[in-house]
Design a protein around this motif. Structure first.
Motif, PDB file in Angstrom:
ATOM      1  N   THR A 166       0.833  -1.196   0.000  1.00  0.00           N
ATOM      2  CA  THR A 166       0.000   0.000   0.000  1.00  0.00           C
ATOM      3  C   THR A 166       0.870   1.250   0.000  1.00  0.00           C
ATOM      4  O   THR A 166       0.621   2.190  -0.764  1.00  0.00           O
ATOM      5  CB  THR A 166      -0.945   0.013   1.214  1.00  0.00           C
ATOM      6  OG1 THR A 166      -1.841  -1.092   1.103  1.00  0.00           O
ATOM      7  CG2 THR A 166      -1.726   1.315   1.307  1.00  0.00           C
ATOM      8  N   ILE A 167       1.920   1.262   0.827  1.00  0.00           N
ATOM      9  CA  ILE A 167       2.833   2.406   0.875  1.00  0.00           C
ATOM     10  C   ILE A 167       3.499   2.574  -0.487  1.00  0.00           C
ATOM     11  O   ILE A 167       3.607   3.688  -1.014  1.00  0.00           O
ATOM     12  CB  ILE A 167       3.885   2.236   1.990  1.00  0.00           C
ATOM     13  CG1 ILE A 167       3.224   1.989   3.356  1.00  0.00           C
ATOM     14  CG2 ILE A 167       4.831   3.430   2.022  1.00  0.00           C
ATOM     15  CD1 ILE A 167       2.261   3.044   3.813  1.00  0.00           C
ATOM     16  N   TYR A 168       3.930   1.460  -1.074  1.00  0.00           N
ATOM     17  CA  TYR A 168       4.556   1.502  -2.403  1.00  0.00           C
ATOM     18  C   TYR A 168       3.582   2.092  -3.430  1.00  0.00           C
ATOM     19  O   TYR A 168       3.969   2.938  -4.241  1.00  0.00           O
ATOM     20  CB  TYR A 168       4.986   0.094  -2.824  1.00  0.00           C
ATOM     21  CG  TYR A 168       5.446   0.041  -4.256  1.00  0.00           C
ATOM     22  CD1 TYR A 168       6.724   0.445  -4.611  1.00  0.00           C
ATOM     23  CD2 TYR A 168       4.580  -0.385  -5.260  1.00  0.00           C
ATOM     24  CE1 TYR A 168       7.138   0.424  -5.933  1.00  0.00           C
ATOM     25  CE2 TYR A 168       4.980  -0.413  -6.577  1.00  0.00           C
ATOM     26  CZ  TYR A 168       6.266  -0.009  -6.906  1.00  0.00           C
ATOM     27  OH  TYR A 168       6.668  -0.024  -8.210  1.00  0.00           O
ATOM     28  N   LEU A 169       2.325   1.669  -3.400  1.00  0.00           N
ATOM     29  CA  LEU A 169       1.340   2.160  -4.364  1.00  0.00           C
ATOM     30  C   LEU A 169       1.061   3.652  -4.167  1.00  0.00           C
ATOM     31  O   LEU A 169       0.917   4.388  -5.138  1.00  0.00           O
ATOM     32  CB  LEU A 169       0.045   1.348  -4.271  1.00  0.00           C
ATOM     33  CG  LEU A 169       0.141  -0.088  -4.772  1.00  0.00           C
ATOM     34  CD1 LEU A 169      -1.145  -0.847  -4.468  1.00  0.00           C
ATOM     35  CD2 LEU A 169       0.447  -0.125  -6.252  1.00  0.00           C
ATOM     36  N   TRP A 170       0.966   4.096  -2.920  1.00  0.00           N
ATOM     37  CA  TRP A 170       0.769   5.526  -2.662  1.00  0.00           C
ATOM     38  C   TRP A 170       1.921   6.328  -3.259  1.00  0.00           C
ATOM     39  O   TRP A 170       1.716   7.364  -3.863  1.00  0.00           O
ATOM     40  CB  TRP A 170       0.682   5.807  -1.170  1.00  0.00           C
ATOM     41  CG  TRP A 170      -0.590   5.357  -0.507  1.00  0.00           C
ATOM     42  CD1 TRP A 170      -1.723   4.879  -1.113  1.00  0.00           C
ATOM     43  CD2 TRP A 170      -0.852   5.345   0.886  1.00  0.00           C
ATOM     44  NE1 TRP A 170      -2.666   4.581  -0.165  1.00  0.00           N
ATOM     45  CE2 TRP A 170      -2.167   4.851   1.063  1.00  0.00           C
ATOM     46  CE3 TRP A 170      -0.114   5.690   2.003  1.00  0.00           C
ATOM     47  CZ2 TRP A 170      -2.743   4.720   2.327  1.00  0.00           C
ATOM     48  CZ3 TRP A 170      -0.683   5.557   3.250  1.00  0.00           C
ATOM     49  CH2 TRP A 170      -1.992   5.078   3.407  1.00  0.00           C
ATOM     50  N   HIS A 171       3.146   5.805  -3.066  1.00  0.00           N
ATOM     51  CA  HIS A 171       4.326   6.486  -3.600  1.00  0.00           C
ATOM     52  C   HIS A 171       4.302   6.443  -5.130  1.00  0.00           C
ATOM     53  O   HIS A 171       4.533   7.466  -5.786  1.00  0.00           O
ATOM     54  CB  HIS A 171       5.582   5.807  -3.054  1.00  0.00           C
ATOM     55  CG  HIS A 171       6.850   6.487  -3.449  1.00  0.00           C
ATOM     56  ND1 HIS A 171       8.073   5.916  -3.229  1.00  0.00           N
ATOM     57  CD2 HIS A 171       7.111   7.675  -4.040  1.00  0.00           C
ATOM     58  CE1 HIS A 171       9.010   6.728  -3.665  1.00  0.00           C
ATOM     59  NE2 HIS A 171       8.454   7.799  -4.165  1.00  0.00           N
ATOM     60  N   ASP A 172       3.986   5.311  -5.694  1.00  0.00           N
ATOM     61  CA  ASP A 172       3.949   5.144  -7.152  1.00  0.00           C
ATOM     62  C   ASP A 172       2.899   6.054  -7.794  1.00  0.00           C
ATOM     63  O   ASP A 172       3.104   6.569  -8.895  1.00  0.00           O
ATOM     64  CB  ASP A 172       3.667   3.676  -7.488  1.00  0.00           C
ATOM     65  CG  ASP A 172       3.850   3.372  -8.959  1.00  0.00           C
ATOM     66  OD1 ASP A 172       4.931   3.701  -9.494  1.00  0.00           O
ATOM     67  OD2 ASP A 172       2.923   2.819  -9.572  1.00  0.00           O
TER      68      ASP A 172
END
Length: 79
Positions: free
Chosen positions: A20-26
């Motif tokens: 989820t953190i990765y997707l928010w950043h992406d």
């Protein structure tokens, strides 16, 4: 002073998955900062982004309809 956390630390703090953190950043919802090859996130900026984008970034710490998110207690720092 700003508090910077790794993806794993931020995910644990917010009760979210690292993905989820990765997707928010992406998706550009949060910014990451390079710290000698490790991406870190400014906790204050992420919490502000969650307030500004409530539909895109739900808070995993809230439980039920009356969930309240309280700030961490401030601890004295001895120098």
């Amino acid at each position: 002073m700003a508090r910077f956390l790794t993806r794993a630390e931020l995910a644990a703090h917010l009760h979210k998955s690292e993905r989820t953190i990765y997707l928010w950043h992406d998706r550009g919802l949060i910014d990451g900062y390079d710290d000698n090859g490790t991406v870190k996130y400014n906790l204050e900026a992420v919490e502000l982004a969650m307030k500004l984008n409530p539909r895109a970034m739900r808070d995993g710490r809230k439980r039920g309809t009356n969930g309240v998110v309280k700030p961490m207690p401030i601890t004295a720092v001895s120098e």
